[in-house]
Design a protein around this motif. Structure first.
Motif, PDB file in Angstrom:
ATOM      1  N   ALA A 110      58.856 -10.380  -5.548  1.00  0.00           N
ATOM      2  CA  ALA A 110      58.305  -9.675  -6.864  1.00  0.00           C
ATOM      3  C   ALA A 110      58.969 -10.675  -7.919  1.00  0.00           C
ATOM      4  CB  ALA A 110      59.046  -8.295  -6.891  1.00  0.00           C
ATOM      5  N   ARG A 111      60.101 -11.007  -7.886  1.00  0.00           N
ATOM      6  CA  ARG A 111      60.580 -11.867  -9.147  1.00  0.00           C
ATOM      7  C   ARG A 111      59.711 -13.163  -9.061  1.00  0.00           C
ATOM      8  NH1 ARG A 111      65.642 -11.103  -5.814  1.00  0.00           N
ATOM      9  NH2 ARG A 111      66.588  -9.163  -6.511  1.00  0.00           N
ATOM     10  N   LEU A 112      59.359 -13.633  -8.009  1.00  0.00           N
ATOM     11  CA  LEU A 112      58.579 -14.845  -8.300  1.00  0.00           C
ATOM     12  C   LEU A 112      56.979 -14.497  -8.778  1.00  0.00           C
ATOM     13  CD1 LEU A 112      59.084 -16.628  -4.824  1.00  0.00           C
ATOM     14  CD2 LEU A 112      59.858 -17.542  -7.259  1.00  0.00           C
ATOM     15  N   ASP A 133      61.857  -7.842   4.766  1.00  0.00           N
ATOM     16  CA  ASP A 133      62.883  -6.769   4.449  1.00  0.00           C
ATOM     17  C   ASP A 133      62.836  -6.712   3.000  1.00  0.00           C
ATOM     18  OD1 ASP A 133      63.989  -9.506   3.787  1.00  0.00           O
ATOM     19  OD2 ASP A 133      65.972  -8.702   4.652  1.00  0.00           O
ATOM     20  N   ALA A 134      63.672  -5.748   2.413  1.00  0.00           N
ATOM     21  CA  ALA A 134      63.851  -5.465   1.112  1.00  0.00           C
ATOM     22  C   ALA A 134      64.124  -6.613   0.199  1.00  0.00           C
ATOM     23  CB  ALA A 134      64.875  -4.533   0.869  1.00  0.00           C
ATOM     24  N   ALA A 135      65.107  -7.664   0.871  1.00  0.00           N
ATOM     25  CA  ALA A 135      65.400  -8.710   0.162  1.00  0.00           C
ATOM     26  C   ALA A 135      64.351  -9.654  -0.092  1.00  0.00           C
ATOM     27  CB  ALA A 135      66.579  -9.636   0.899  1.00  0.00           C
ATOM     28  N   ASN A 136      63.545  -9.922   0.881  1.00  0.00           N
ATOM     29  CA  ASN A 136      62.206 -10.749   0.676  1.00  0.00           C
ATOM     30  C   ASN A 136      61.381 -10.007   0.005  1.00  0.00           C
ATOM     31  OD1 ASN A 136      62.086 -13.446   2.715  1.00  0.00           O
ATOM     32  ND2 ASN A 136      63.231 -11.494   3.856  1.00  0.00           N
ATOM     33  N   ALA A 191      69.034  -8.265  16.173  1.00  0.00           N
ATOM     34  CA  ALA A 191      68.954  -6.928  15.759  1.00  0.00           C
ATOM     35  C   ALA A 191      67.572  -6.639  14.904  1.00  0.00           C
ATOM     36  CB  ALA A 191      70.261  -6.910  15.098  1.00  0.00           C
ATOM     37  N   PRO A 192      67.389  -5.589  14.755  1.00  0.00           N
ATOM     38  CA  PRO A 192      66.152  -4.880  13.858  1.00  0.00           C
ATOM     39  C   PRO A 192      66.164  -5.523  12.580  1.00  0.00           C
ATOM     40  CG  PRO A 192      66.861  -3.192  15.432  1.00  0.00           C
ATOM     41  CD  PRO A 192      67.995  -4.220  15.476  1.00  0.00           C
ATOM     42  N   ASP A 193      67.473  -5.430  11.757  1.00  0.00           N
ATOM     43  CA  ASP A 193      67.501  -5.946  10.400  1.00  0.00           C
ATOM     44  C   ASP A 193      67.442  -7.520  10.242  1.00  0.00           C
ATOM     45  OD1 ASP A 193      69.983  -6.256  11.723  1.00  0.00           O
ATOM     46  OD2 ASP A 193      71.116  -5.994   9.795  1.00  0.00           O
ATOM     47  N   GLU A 194      67.855  -8.004  11.450  1.00  0.00           N
ATOM     48  CA  GLU A 194      67.902  -9.703  11.291  1.00  0.00           C
ATOM     49  C   GLU A 194      66.173  -9.893  11.686  1.00  0.00           C
ATOM     50  OE1 GLU A 194      72.101 -10.692  13.329  1.00  0.00           O
ATOM     51  OE2 GLU A 194      70.533 -10.259  14.651  1.00  0.00           O
ATOM     52  N   GLN A 195      65.583  -9.061  12.363  1.00  0.00           N
ATOM     53  CA  GLN A 195      64.208  -9.309  12.639  1.00  0.00           C
ATOM     54  C   GLN A 195      63.214  -9.145  11.468  1.00  0.00           C
ATOM     55  OE1 GLN A 195      63.136 -10.424  15.490  1.00  0.00           O
ATOM     56  NE2 GLN A 195      63.788  -9.438  17.227  1.00  0.00           N
ATOM     57  N   LEU A 196      63.537  -8.268  10.763  1.00  0.00           N
ATOM     58  CA  LEU A 196      62.724  -7.794   9.622  1.00  0.00           C
ATOM     59  C   LEU A 196      62.874  -8.973   8.436  1.00  0.00           C
ATOM     60  CD1 LEU A 196      63.440  -4.133   9.140  1.00  0.00           C
ATOM     61  CD2 LEU A 196      61.311  -5.385   9.736  1.00  0.00           C
ATOM     62  N   HIS A 197      64.443  -9.546   8.174  1.00  0.00           N
ATOM     63  CA  HIS A 197      64.660 -10.560   7.285  1.00  0.00           C
ATOM     64  C   HIS A 197      63.929 -12.059   7.767  1.00  0.00           C
ATOM     65  CE1 HIS A 197      66.630 -12.483   4.196  1.00  0.00           C
ATOM     66  NE2 HIS A 197      67.112 -13.246   5.103  1.00  0.00           N
ATOM     67  N   ALA A 198      64.193 -12.282   9.186  1.00  0.00           N
ATOM     68  CA  ALA A 198      63.531 -13.442   9.756  1.00  0.00           C
ATOM     69  C   ALA A 198      61.921 -13.441   9.483  1.00  0.00           C
ATOM     70  CB  ALA A 198      63.890 -13.717  11.117  1.00  0.00           C
ATOM     71  N   ALA A 199      61.242 -12.165   9.431  1.00  0.00           N
ATOM     72  CA  ALA A 199      59.727 -12.232   9.218  1.00  0.00           C
ATOM     73  C   ALA A 199      59.574 -12.360   7.876  1.00  0.00           C
ATOM     74  CB  ALA A 199      59.419 -10.925  10.232  1.00  0.00           C
ATOM     75  N   GLY A 200      60.308 -12.096   6.936  1.00  0.00           N
ATOM     76  CA  GLY A 200      60.269 -12.073   5.560  1.00  0.00           C
ATOM     77  C   GLY A 200      59.566 -10.664   5.135  1.00  0.00           C
ATOM     78  N   LEU A 232      61.028   0.662  -0.999  1.00  0.00           N
ATOM     79  CA  LEU A 232      61.905   1.452  -1.953  1.00  0.00           C
ATOM     80  C   LEU A 232      63.279   0.753  -2.176  1.00  0.00           C
ATOM     81  CD1 LEU A 232      60.981   4.997  -0.047  1.00  0.00           C
ATOM     82  CD2 LEU A 232      60.125   3.990  -2.192  1.00  0.00           C
ATOM     83  N   THR A 233      64.038   0.264  -1.139  1.00  0.00           N
ATOM     84  CA  THR A 233      64.947  -0.334  -1.461  1.00  0.00           C
ATOM     85  C   THR A 233      64.815  -1.488  -2.591  1.00  0.00           C
ATOM     86  OG1 THR A 233      65.956   0.294   0.724  1.00  0.00           O
ATOM     87  CG2 THR A 233      66.987  -1.630  -0.421  1.00  0.00           C
ATOM     88  N   ALA A 234      63.681  -2.422  -2.313  1.00  0.00           N
ATOM     89  CA  ALA A 234      63.542  -3.523  -3.202  1.00  0.00           C
ATOM     90  C   ALA A 234      63.220  -3.055  -4.510  1.00  0.00           C
ATOM     91  CB  ALA A 234      62.350  -4.200  -2.477  1.00  0.00           C
ATOM     92  N   ALA A 235      62.458  -2.011  -4.552  1.00  0.00           N
ATOM     93  CA  ALA A 235      62.086  -1.471  -5.809  1.00  0.00           C
ATOM     94  C   ALA A 235      63.327  -0.708  -6.747  1.00  0.00           C
ATOM     95  CB  ALA A 235      61.013  -0.227  -5.745  1.00  0.00           C
ATOM     96  N   ASP A 236      64.265  -0.064  -5.883  1.00  0.00           N
ATOM     97  CA  ASP A 236      65.443   0.336  -6.742  1.00  0.00           C
ATOM     98  C   ASP A 236      66.096  -0.814  -7.228  1.00  0.00           C
ATOM     99  OD1 ASP A 236      64.523   2.929  -5.946  1.00  0.00           O
ATOM    100  OD2 ASP A 236      65.750   3.197  -4.430  1.00  0.00           O
TER     101      ASP A 236
END
Length: 614
Positions: free
Chosen positions: A604-606, A596-599, A585-594, A504-508
């Motif tokens: 989507a952009r690609l 999270d919202a940023a990934n 940290a949880p947010d770091e884990q989600l980002h490292a795993a690819g 949802l964060t990514a979509a917004d």
């Protein structure tokens, strides 16, 4: 029956075991022959059972833990008049109820599927627990084990649990016939080796000659009179007893006798003894409360962990339904079953760190008509997976709840992270797999699980997440929720659990950049919402799955399977945990795993061929 009659009945059971295996040209007659006298005495003089009413609340319960000795069980059913000789000889044939290993889906007198050794005994503990603490009945539970399965760790989880709970309504009969599948067992005929182990856990033990019907009869009576602890009867027997060509000889396991006619003659020929099994005492099952369900309600925008919602919803369900029981593997503070334990202590069962026994107890309680919810960390269900698999063969109705799922648990590291559980439970026959993303959804799904069949699995999360649904929202099993949608959507993001908020964060963020994407909350991972997924594929042409789970067997695979009917498969990109995480940290884990919202936004952009220019 007197001793001579019991000996004759034992011979009949041997003969019929030989005949059944010979008719099938396969089976385990020698394993059946060793326990024939043990079963003859039990059937004729001690078992209280109404074969016309297998659901009689006061029936004793019998489990053949050494399930490969099924010819013996079916011969017992014939002697009791439950099946006839013609059916006995259909053993192992297509369409027969008499399978190679017994299952309750075929025969109403079978309590649980056995055959994966070391499971019948633990399930028997669950049934005995139900008798003591839930049914408040004096029925006895009799379990016949083989000596080979005494090497299984699950057996000793069961032994300790039974002694701890003082299950004097449980008798385990160990058929020590010395020979396993490929040679001698670990302890051979050393009865004292088995006795010492049971005694160390606090059991009463009796060592006997398993072919002396008088000694067997006395041992069973002793077990019935022993109070405050379970009894193990350790019986020295001979595999293939009564037939010289196979008696106590290696290399005869799992094979019909080489000359069945000669063996039957050596055993004295066919007999047709019918046993009048003792009737159970009159009994009326206790009525359990069924009141209107009042689930907890959470306000939109509130931050609540789905595990917290599960604990509160389970307690509320326990208030509404008196048949609900909860089991936990000594992590109730984390899974939140502690809420149920506080409100309904009489229906809460602490299994300690013994996940195999926890699931087995749930199966046993289910067999007695109770509705179990068993909880531990999602990762730790892998230890009990074979019990889950066998539970599905038993048609057991159990609810399993795994908390602390995925890399989102954060700093505890990979040993605590369930990243294989969706694949594990999706692969179970007839299972249901649910993964809620917010508290109200969790509460609704906890209640929905109660009315499903088979193995039901609910995945909960450790960290808090925003409540996005109204308390009155409905979440049918097999459905999904479309959270973002427009006519201009250029792709669809499919998420569940912790990745829903990331999607949802990514979509917004993407919408601010002029990129519209659809977001689907796939809370029902099995069965999956095929219709919604296919529409999204038709509308947007591309699906991106995002899951806090390994790529194999999880949400991505569930989505792919919606397009296996021959129709064109849409473009599909899968974001999942592909590395071995560490502590972060949880947010770091989600980002490292690819995942999270940023990934998600970058992916989507690609896919739509647009880049953000700074």
């Amino acid at each position: 029956m007197n001793n001579d009659e019991l000996a004759e009945l034992g011979q009949q059971l041997r003969v019929d075991s030989v005949r059944a295996a010979d008719a099938a040209a396969s089976g385990h007659p020698t394993s059946s022959m060793s326990a024939a006298d043990l079963m003859a005495v039990l059937l004729a003089n001690h078992l209280r059972y109404d074969f016309e009413r297998p659901d009689h609340p006061a029936n004793d319960r019998f489990i053949l833990s050494k399930g490969h000795a099924s010819p013996l069980m079916y011969s017992v059913f014939k002697a009791a008049g439950a099946i006839d000789d013609a059916e006995l000889l259909t053993f192992r044939k297509l369409g027969s109820r008499l399978e190679g290993h017994p299952t309750p889906r075929r025969l109403p007198w079978v309590e649980t599927a056995t055959g994966s050794l070391g499971q019948g005994f633990p399930v028997g503990v669950g049934i005995a627990l139900a008798g003591k603490r839930l049914d408040h009945s004096d029925y006895r539970v009799w379990v016949v084990c083989g000596d080979s399965e005494m090497a299984e760790g699950s057996v000793w989880e069961a032994a300790e649990a039974a002694a701890y709970d003082k299950l004097d309504n449980l008798t385990v009969i160990v058929d020590v016939n010395r020979l396993g599948q490929r040679g001698q067992t670990r302890h051979g005929h050393d009865l004292d080796a088995y006795a010492r182990r049971f005694q160390a856990f606090g059991w009463h033990t009796v060592e006997i000659d398993g072919h002396d019907v008088a000694a067997i009869d006395r041992a069973y009576s002793e077990a019935e009179s022993t109070k405050d602890r379970p009894t193990a009867i350790i019986a020295r027997t001979l595999k293939g007893k009564g037939v010289a060509a196979v008696e106590d000889k290696e290399g005869k396991h799992g094979k019909p006798l080489p000359d069945a006619a000669e063996a039957i003659e050596e055993l004295g020929g066919p007999r047709d003894i019918r046993v009048h099994v003792s009737e159970p005492p009159a009994a009326t099952p206790e009525k359990v409360a069924h009141e209107p369900l009042s689930l907890p309600r959470f306000d939109k925008g509130e931050e609540v962990a789905t595990r917290d919602a599960f604990g509160k919803a389970l307690a509320a369900l326990g208030t509404a339904r008196g048949d609900v029981v909860a089991l936990d593997g000594e992590v109730g503070d984390s899974t939140r079953t502690g809420v149920f334990a506080e409100e309904h202590p009489e229906r809460f069962f602490e299994s300690f760190i013994a996940e195999q026994q926890m699931v087995a107890s749930a199966v046993g309680m289910s067999a007695r008509g109770w509705l179990p919810y068993a909880s531990t960390f999602a990762a730790f269900f892998s230890r009990a997976y074979d019990f889950v698999r066998m539970a599905s063969i038993s048609d057991a109705g159990i609810n399993l709840v795994g908390s602390h799922a995925g890399v989102a648990i954060g700093q505890d590291g990979p040993s605590q992270m369930g990243v294989e559980d969706l694949a594990m439970f999706r692969s179970v026959y007839g299972s249901t797999v649910l993964y809620p993303c917010d508290a109200n959804q969790t509460a609704r799904l906890v209640a929905a699980m109660a009315d499903l069949d088979g193995i039901r699995y609910l995945r909960t999360s450790r960290g808090e997440s925003p409540v996005i649904y109204d308390a009155d929202e409905e979440f049918p099993v097999g459905g999904s929720k479309v959270l973002r949608s427009s006519e201009e959507d250029r792709l669809t993001v499919v998420a569940a659990g912790v990745t829903v908020q990331e999607a949802l964060t990514a979509a917004d963020k993407l919408a601010e950049e002029g990129i519209k994407v659809r977001v689907i909350d796939l809370y029902s991972v099995k069965p999956v919402d095929v219709e919604t997924l296919r529409k999204a594929a038709d509308d947007t042409g591309c699906l991106v799955t995002v899951e806090d789970h390994h790529e194999e067997g999880g949400i991505g695979d569930a989505v792919v399977e919606a397009f296996t009917d021959g129709r064109p498969v849409p473009r599909l990109v899968r974001l999942a945990v592909r590395m071995m995480p560490g502590s972060a940290a949880p947010d770091e884990q989600l980002h490292a795993a690819g995942i999270d919202a940023a990934n998600i936004a970058a992916t989507a952009r690609l896919l739509v061929g647009e880049a953000v220019v700074s």
